[in-house]
Design an enzyme around this catalytic site. Structure first.
Site, PDB file in Angstrom:
ATOM      1  N   PHE A 149       0.980  -1.449  -0.157  1.00 39.44           N
ATOM      2  CA  PHE A 149      -0.340  -0.313   0.390  1.00 39.44           C
ATOM      3  C   PHE A 149       0.899   1.188   0.000  1.00 39.44           C
ATOM      4  O   PHE A 149       0.414   2.186  -0.986  1.00 39.44           O
ATOM      5  CB  PHE A 149      -0.875  -0.204   1.706  1.00 39.44           C
ATOM      6  N   GLY A 215      -0.480 -13.522  17.755  1.00 42.31           N
ATOM      7  CA  GLY A 215      -1.195 -14.858  17.842  1.00 42.31           C
ATOM      8  C   GLY A 215       0.116 -15.879  17.355  1.00 42.31           C
ATOM      9  O   GLY A 215       0.297 -16.687  17.742  1.00 42.31           O
ATOM     10  N   TYR A 258      -4.431   6.931  13.788  1.00 41.39           N
ATOM     11  CA  TYR A 258      -3.077   6.330  13.401  1.00 41.39           C
ATOM     12  C   TYR A 258      -3.120   6.541  15.075  1.00 41.39           C
ATOM     13  O   TYR A 258      -2.132   5.329  15.715  1.00 41.39           O
ATOM     14  CB  TYR A 258      -1.885   6.894  13.200  1.00 41.39           C
ATOM     15  N   THR A 288      12.302   9.812  11.594  1.00 41.72           N
ATOM     16  CA  THR A 288      13.148   9.403  11.137  1.00 41.72           C
ATOM     17  C   THR A 288      13.323   9.752   9.796  1.00 41.72           C
ATOM     18  O   THR A 288      12.564   9.593   9.015  1.00 41.72           O
ATOM     19  CB  THR A 288      12.796   7.895  11.144  1.00 41.72           C
TER      20      THR A 288
END
Length: 437
Positions: A149, A215, A258, A288
């Site tokens: 994406f 998981g 977000y 960054t």
């Protein structure tokens, strides 16, 4: 001049750290995990040309331009020209002939007891691809999971076909099964234009993606590191921010998908840690920058550099008094690998404490772009800095307190903002000359 002679005649980049020492390697040997690699080998990957340059013999002016490209790239690839792309560019038809023939950079030969199977979600993104480069050169087996994406296949394409490497197009919102020893969970769009493009999907990725990967960690007994963010602190009222600060976040604003997504991902991570004994690490990453940053994702660093290189006005939002602290990508990767292999289970801030106002930062970028243009014997065009209205919920101050990283990980940023910026300016400049930006 032949390609090899160009590579030998151009002096490579030399980088000094905050203490004035030359940086030859990044990483270190710590917590029983060796993460040290040559900076030149890494540069030959992320600053590599997209193709072998070819010229039409009957067009001398074209040959001159191509020589300029070759010289630009030789600054980065140095003695590692043999490991570069063998694709051929045809300037007369503006077409490129891709090839699978490419020699992989040398990777360390590790005994099976030391070689780890590492899963990197979001491994084709900006941070993920640098982490993958480091882990591959260190000799580990790396699987990248990415839905592309915001990531791009080109950031890790130089490893495709390597016996230690695998890339899978997969969305972490769906479960994924694999055997692994460590999971770096980086998958989530991280720049405002991308994460606001589909806010519901962003929250879903943060929650469901983290749930699925935790998981997997529970089932395989893998160690799990999540890349959290300084956004969990929102618009902080405490300065600088320590890991014990709970934050000041607007839960319904445009950035909430977000900010709150990452906060709930941290909650989930510690839920699995306390309830199921999953071995977890939480890296709260501050601003960054570095090569492979998407120049069009609205980040202040890439915006400024691209605008200055194109000779356009540099845009500062607000009065330019809001502050940011910027860390270079290699410092972040050092910190993440150190955290993953340490015994620190509490959240750890990874960032650079050097604080700039956005206005000062714009001036610094302009100065470095002019320095690079002068060094390369090009005309210097001074660009203007223009001010525009500030976006909603844009934090005024953001600076990490990295005391915990210093004592728990023995980690401190080594790269000055100036040195990192110069490398990034050269990266974007080479990309512009090459025509891929």
């Amino acid at each position: 001049m032949s390609s090899s002679s160009t590579h030998q005649s151009v002096s490579p980049l030399r980088t000094l750290d905050k203490n004035g020492n030359v940086i030859n390697t990044v990483g270190f040997q710590r917590f029983g995990f060796d993460s040290e690699v040559s900076i030149d080998v890494l540069r030959s990957l992320y600053l590599r040309p997209h193709y072998v340059i070819t010229a039409s013999a009957d067009k001398p002016e074209e040959a001159e331009k191509l020589q300029e490209e070759e010289t630009e790239h030789a600054k980065f690839t140095g003695a590692f020209g043999a490991y570069q792309s063998k694709s051929i560019f045809h300037p007369d038809t503006n077409s490129i002939s891709y090839t699978t023939l490419s020699r992989f950079p040398p990777v360390k030969l590790l005994p099976p007891s030391q070689r780890k199977r590492i899963l990197v979600t979001g491994g084709a993104g900006f941070v993920g691809s640098h982490l993958v480069d480091r882990l591959m050169i260190l000799g580990h087996e790396v699987t990248v999971l990415d839905n592309f994406f915001t990531g791009s296949k080109t950031t890790v394409s130089h490893w495709v076909g390597h016996p230690n490497f695998e890339i899978v197009r997969h969305d972490v919102v769906e479960p994924f099964m694999i055997e692994c020893d460590q999971i770096y969970h980086l998958a989530c769009p991280a720049s405002p234009p991308h994460y606001q493009f589909n806010a519901v999907k962003t929250i879903k990725t943060s929650f469901m993606g983290t749930l699925n990967m935790l998981g997997l960690a529970k089932r395989t007994k893998a160690r799990f590191l999540i890349s959290s963010t300084s956004e969990v602190y929102g618009d902080p009222e405490v300065h600088p921010q320590t890991e014990d600060y709970w934050g000041h976040v607007n839960p319904i604003g445009p950035r909430a998908c977000y900010d709150e997504g990452k906060r709930v991902a941290e909650t989930l991570t510690y839920g699995f840690h306390r309830q199921d004994g999953v071995d977890v690490r939480v890296a709260r990453i501050f601003n960054t920058y570095g090569p492979r940053m998407n120049p069009f994702d609205g980040r202040v660093v890439s915006n400024f550099i691209v605008q200055a290189l194109r000779g356009e006005d540099m845009t500062v939002y607000g009065d330019g008094k809001q502050t940011r602290s910027f860390q270079y990508i290699h410092d972040l990767i050092d910190g993440m690998i150190a955290l993953m292999n340490s015994d620190e289970t509490r959240p750890v801030n990874i960032g650079n404490g050097d604080e700039f106002t956005i206005g000062e930062f714009a001036e610094l970028v302009r100065e470095i772009v002019e320095k690079v243009q002068r060094e390369d014997g090009e005309p210097v065009k001074r660009v203007n800095i223009v001010y525009k209205p500030i976006p909603t919920d844009d934090p005024q101050k953001r600076r990490p307190d990295t005391t915990r990283a210093k004592y728990a990980l023995d980690w401190q940023p080594r790269w000055t903002v100036r040195m990192g910026l110069e490398e990034m300016v050269r990266y974007y400049k080479a990309k512009m000359i090459e025509g891929s930006l």
